[in-house]
Design an enzyme around this catalytic site. Structure first.
Site, PDB file in Angstrom:
ATOM      1  N   HIS A  27      42.297  45.676  39.127  1.00 21.70           N
ATOM      2  CA  HIS A  27      43.554  45.101  39.616  1.00 21.70           C
ATOM      3  C   HIS A  27      43.517  44.837  41.110  1.00 21.70           C
ATOM      4  O   HIS A  27      44.420  44.213  41.662  1.00 21.70           O
ATOM      5  CB  HIS A  27      44.722  46.048  39.319  1.00 21.70           C
ATOM      6  CG  HIS A  27      44.745  47.260  40.198  1.00 21.70           C
ATOM      7  ND1 HIS A  27      43.944  48.348  39.978  1.00 21.70           N
ATOM      8  CD2 HIS A  27      45.458  47.543  41.314  1.00 21.70           C
ATOM      9  CE1 HIS A  27      44.167  49.252  40.915  1.00 21.70           C
ATOM     10  NE2 HIS A  27      45.084  48.787  41.744  1.00 21.70           N
ATOM     11  N   HIS A  28      42.475  45.293  41.773  1.00 27.64           N
ATOM     12  CA  HIS A  28      42.396  45.178  43.230  1.00 27.64           C
ATOM     13  C   HIS A  28      42.228  43.713  43.635  1.00 27.64           C
ATOM     14  O   HIS A  28      41.547  42.948  42.941  1.00 27.64           O
ATOM     15  CB  HIS A  28      41.210  46.003  43.746  1.00 27.64           C
ATOM     16  CG  HIS A  28      41.269  46.300  45.205  1.00 27.64           C
ATOM     17  ND1 HIS A  28      40.793  45.437  46.149  1.00 27.64           N
ATOM     18  CD2 HIS A  28      41.770  47.357  45.885  1.00 27.64           C
ATOM     19  CE1 HIS A  28      40.983  45.948  47.346  1.00 27.64           C
ATOM     20  NE2 HIS A  28      41.575  47.110  47.215  1.00 27.64           N
TER      21      HIS A  28
END
Length: 391
Positions: free
Chosen positions: A205-206
């Site tokens: 998700h970064h």
């Protein structure tokens, strides 16, 4: 004594839950929990309150999703109003998300002392939004609660007085120990038709992983290659779902027979999923910590980490975003050559107890007219083998 606790995103909830349990042992402390609404849907917020046995927040600000600047600005306006009405003696913030920054800044502007849980963490990579938040928050604090000696050293280099730095351990581990029995009984493996040690878990998700189409596409291809060797479970973060749709990549993994895509999982289900996996591929800071405690090999999709203890002594390996490094590290694990680690110092399930005791000492030192005693009933967890999966 009045404490305002501020959370907003999924990682915050695991960090605040054990602290709130400890605060309940002190009737002299009046406290409230504010949820900014940075994460707000059921899978990212409500289910975590349930799994962590937390009551609903006293105040929900409903800020929602938007740009970093707009989200932080909305929080500042609303948190200032809350603080002016509640008039806390201390504002406690956890982690490094936008809610953490907004809470610390709003308090500092109102001359309210700030306590930061997970102070001093540094990746030394200012392209990470979390690093900017960490640097800023630690400019405003009166109490610095650290997870490692390295974090304390980072603070000392910026001339933070020694008496303000408290090495307390990791509250994430407190939550893990507290939830271990209930997580052990999670039916998630049966639901997904998985066998222990015979699958891998992927989370991404970064921004560095998912915000660039070329990078995300390459990672999806790498996951598909890994899936030829081992079944993969991929709980997809809402941010990742959005980027997959934006880039037209939403069907890239959908039909692979060895890849199971799920919505984000609750804390108990995900803890069980992690504990029984052969390894984890992730860009999550919290998962780097959890896997080290669980003894599960972790391959981190970053070039640096603010949690070096998970690499130095734990099970974590930084593999970056390049396909060759990821596959080489994964194949080593599949060949039975996984990295073996140990649990870092003071990651023993008692961090929240140390935090609240330090707050009481601080209060007593600065308010001799209203001294109160330490609670004799504070929780004393005894770490044991966590989920019965790793020896």
């Amino acid at each position: 004594m009045k404490i305002l606790n501020i959370v907003g995103a999924r990682p915050n909830f695991m960090k605040i839950a054990p602290i709130l349990r400890q605060l309940r042992h002190y009737p002299e402390i009046d406290w409230q929990l504010v949820h900014t609404g940075q994460h707000y849907d059921d899978n990212m917020s409500k289910i975590f309150f349930k799994d962590l046995e937390m009551l609903p927040p006293d105040i929900f600000l409903g800020v929602g999703s938007c740009s970093h600047a707009e989200q932080t600005a909305r929080m500042l306006v609303k948190l200032e109003q809350v603080m002016q009405e509640y008039k806390p003696d201390l504002v406690l913030v956890v982690g490094d998300v936008n809610s953490t920054l907004a809470g610390a800044l709003a308090a500092a502007k109102l001359n309210i002392p700030v306590a930061h849980v997970e102070a001093g963490l540094r990746s030394f990579d200012r392209s990470m939004p979390e690093e900017i938040n960490r640097l800023c928050v630690d400019c405003f604090c009166e109490l610095f609660f650290t997870t490692s000696r390295t974090a304390g050293d980072n603070l000392r280099r910026t001339h933070i007085p020694e008496e303000k730095i408290h090495f307390v351990g990791n509250v994430m581990v407190d939550s893990l120990y507290h939830a271990r029995d209930r997580a052990f009984n999670s039916p998630i493996l049966e639901k997904l038709q998985l066998q222990p040690q015979q699958y891998a878990v992927v989370t991404m998700h970064h921004p560095s992983s998912v915000d660039n189409r070329e990078v995300l596409s390459s990672l999806l291809d790498t996951i598909a290659i890994l899936a030829e060797q081992i079944p993969i479970v991929f709980p997809v973060h809402p941010r990742t779902t959005s980027r997959l749709q934006d880039f037209g990549l939403q069907n890239r993994l959908s039909f692979h027979p060895q890849i199971t895509l799920t919505s984000p999982l609750g804390y108990l289900d995900f803890l069980k999923l992690l504990s029984a996996s052969q390894f984890v591929l992730t860009d999550s800071s919290g998962i780097q910590e959890d896997t080290t405690v669980l003894g599960v090999p972790c391959l981190t999709l970053l070039e640096n980490t603010e949690r070096p203890e998970t690499v130095i002594g734990g099970t974590n390996v930084l593999v970056g975003l390049g396909r060759d490094r990821i596959l080489e590290a994964a194949f080593r694990i599949l060949d039975g050559k996984a990295k073996v680690g140990c649990i870092p110092e003071l990651w023993d399930g008692k961090a929240a107890q140390r935090i609240v005791e330090a707050i009481v000492k601080w209060w007593n030192a600065s308010h001799p007219q209203s001294v109160f005693n330490f609670s004799s009933s504070a929780q004393q967890p005894t770490p044991v083998e966590v989920l019965g999966v790793r020896s």
